[in-house]
Motif scaffolding. Structure first.
Motif, PDB file in Angstrom:
ATOM      1  N   TYR A 119       0.583  -0.854  -0.316  1.00 25.70           N
ATOM      2  CA  TYR A 119       0.126  -0.445  -0.065  1.00 25.70           C
ATOM      3  C   TYR A 119       1.108   0.761  -0.004  1.00 25.70           C
ATOM      4  O   TYR A 119       2.280   1.347   0.433  1.00 25.70           O
ATOM      5  N   SER A 120       0.147   2.472  -0.299  1.00 27.47           N
ATOM      6  CA  SER A 120       0.747   3.111  -0.136  1.00 27.47           C
ATOM      7  C   SER A 120       0.269   4.785  -0.100  1.00 27.47           C
ATOM      8  O   SER A 120      -1.115   4.379   0.484  1.00 27.47           O
ATOM      9  N   GLY A 121      -0.027   5.785  -0.552  1.00 25.34           N
ATOM     10  CA  GLY A 121      -0.635   6.960   0.031  1.00 25.34           C
ATOM     11  C   GLY A 121      -0.274   7.888  -0.973  1.00 25.34           C
ATOM     12  O   GLY A 121       0.946   7.936  -1.748  1.00 25.34           O
ATOM     13  N   THR A 122      -1.056   9.014  -1.109  1.00 26.36           N
ATOM     14  CA  THR A 122      -0.582   9.795  -2.477  1.00 26.36           C
ATOM     15  C   THR A 122      -0.164  10.965  -1.660  1.00 26.36           C
ATOM     16  O   THR A 122       0.011  12.237  -3.075  1.00 26.36           O
ATOM     17  N   GLN A 123      -0.081  11.176  -0.550  1.00 22.29           N
ATOM     18  CA  GLN A 123       0.730  13.029  -0.164  1.00 22.29           C
ATOM     19  C   GLN A 123       2.016  13.003  -0.083  1.00 22.29           C
ATOM     20  O   GLN A 123       2.519  14.171   0.020  1.00 22.29           O
ATOM     21  N   PRO A 130      -4.304  14.697  -1.088  1.00 20.06           N
ATOM     22  CA  PRO A 130      -4.133  13.547   0.229  1.00 20.06           C
ATOM     23  C   PRO A 130      -5.489  12.510   0.162  1.00 20.06           C
ATOM     24  O   PRO A 130      -5.890  13.078   0.046  1.00 20.06           O
ATOM     25  N   GLY A 131      -5.460  11.491   0.449  1.00 19.64           N
ATOM     26  CA  GLY A 131      -6.776  10.940   1.575  1.00 19.64           C
ATOM     27  C   GLY A 131      -7.158   9.480   0.365  1.00 19.64           C
ATOM     28  O   GLY A 131      -7.602   9.033   0.205  1.00 19.64           O
ATOM     29  N   LEU A 132      -6.052   9.094  -0.916  1.00 20.91           N
ATOM     30  CA  LEU A 132      -6.102   7.973  -1.369  1.00 20.91           C
ATOM     31  C   LEU A 132      -4.540   7.307  -1.160  1.00 20.91           C
ATOM     32  O   LEU A 132      -3.760   7.454  -0.898  1.00 20.91           O
ATOM     33  N   ALA A 133      -5.273   5.808  -0.787  1.00 25.64           N
ATOM     34  CA  ALA A 133      -3.913   4.619  -0.844  1.00 25.64           C
ATOM     35  C   ALA A 133      -4.107   3.384  -2.132  1.00 25.64           C
ATOM     36  O   ALA A 133      -4.952   2.957  -1.140  1.00 25.64           O
ATOM     37  N   PRO A 134      -2.890   3.732  -2.679  1.00 25.96           N
ATOM     38  CA  PRO A 134      -3.744   2.630  -3.849  1.00 25.96           C
ATOM     39  C   PRO A 134      -2.829   0.954  -3.062  1.00 25.96           C
ATOM     40  O   PRO A 134      -1.933   1.753  -1.873  1.00 25.96           O
TER      41      PRO A 134
END
Ligand SMILES: Cc1ncc(COP(=O)(O)O)c(C=O)c1O
Length: 158
Positions: A119-123, A130-134
């Motif tokens: 998992y990662s993060g958009t920020q 921010p707020g999404l987690a691929p």
């Protein structure tokens, strides 16, 4: 982090968690909250995890998962993923990798390293709102999800 852990871990699963900074510590904490038997492999803050220590921990018993933060944000340390992946899969365990800080800022070879859950993060390095987690789950990880004996717990984490 929680989505990856809560789907992969069932109560009683032995999980080897690499801890050499804040986010490795959080990963160990979340695995424990979902009922894992957490075996922490530690390195001094500022130093990478030694693959030999992971191997030793894996020799301690059948292990479901090795969990690691690819780039530990709290110190900037990058982990030797190729070696740790090899050791993990030789032991028949799954590899869970946090790439929150590394994705977009450093090569992240999810397929080559045979990362089973990540998992990662958009920020961070993706530098988009921010707020999404691929997330990404390998076919092996999806089979583990299909074969779960318990339902994914809810309401255990705030
Ligand atoms: C390596 C790593 N994992 C997880 C997180 C947590 O991400 P979030 O703030 O989106 O919950 C961070 C945040 O800095 C991080 O650096």
């Amino acid at each position: 982090m929680e989505a990856a852990v809560c789907n992969m871990v069932e109560p009683g699963d032995r999980c080897v968690v690499c801890v050499n900074g804040v986010f490795g510590g959080r990963l160990a904490d979340v695995c424990g909250r979902y009922g894992a038997e957490v075996v922490a492999v530690r390195a001094e803050w500022g130093k990478p995890i030694d693959p030999a220590d992971v191997k030793k921990a894996l020799q301690g018993g059948p292990t479901k998962l090795v969990a690691i933060v690819h780039a530990e944000t709290s110190t900037g340390v990058l982990q030797p993923m190729e070696e740790i992946s090899k050791i993990t899969h030789e032991a028949g365990a799954l590899l869970l990798m946090d790439c929150v800080t590394s994705l977009g800022g450093h090569p992240v070879y999810i397929d080559d390293w045979q990362v089973d859950a990540t998992y990662s993060g958009t920020q961070k390095c993706l530098s988009i709102p921010p707020g999404l987690a691929p997330v990404s789950f390998s076919p092996r990880a999806l089979k583990v999800l299909d074969d779960r004996k318990t339902k994914v717990a809810t309401g255990t984490w705030i």
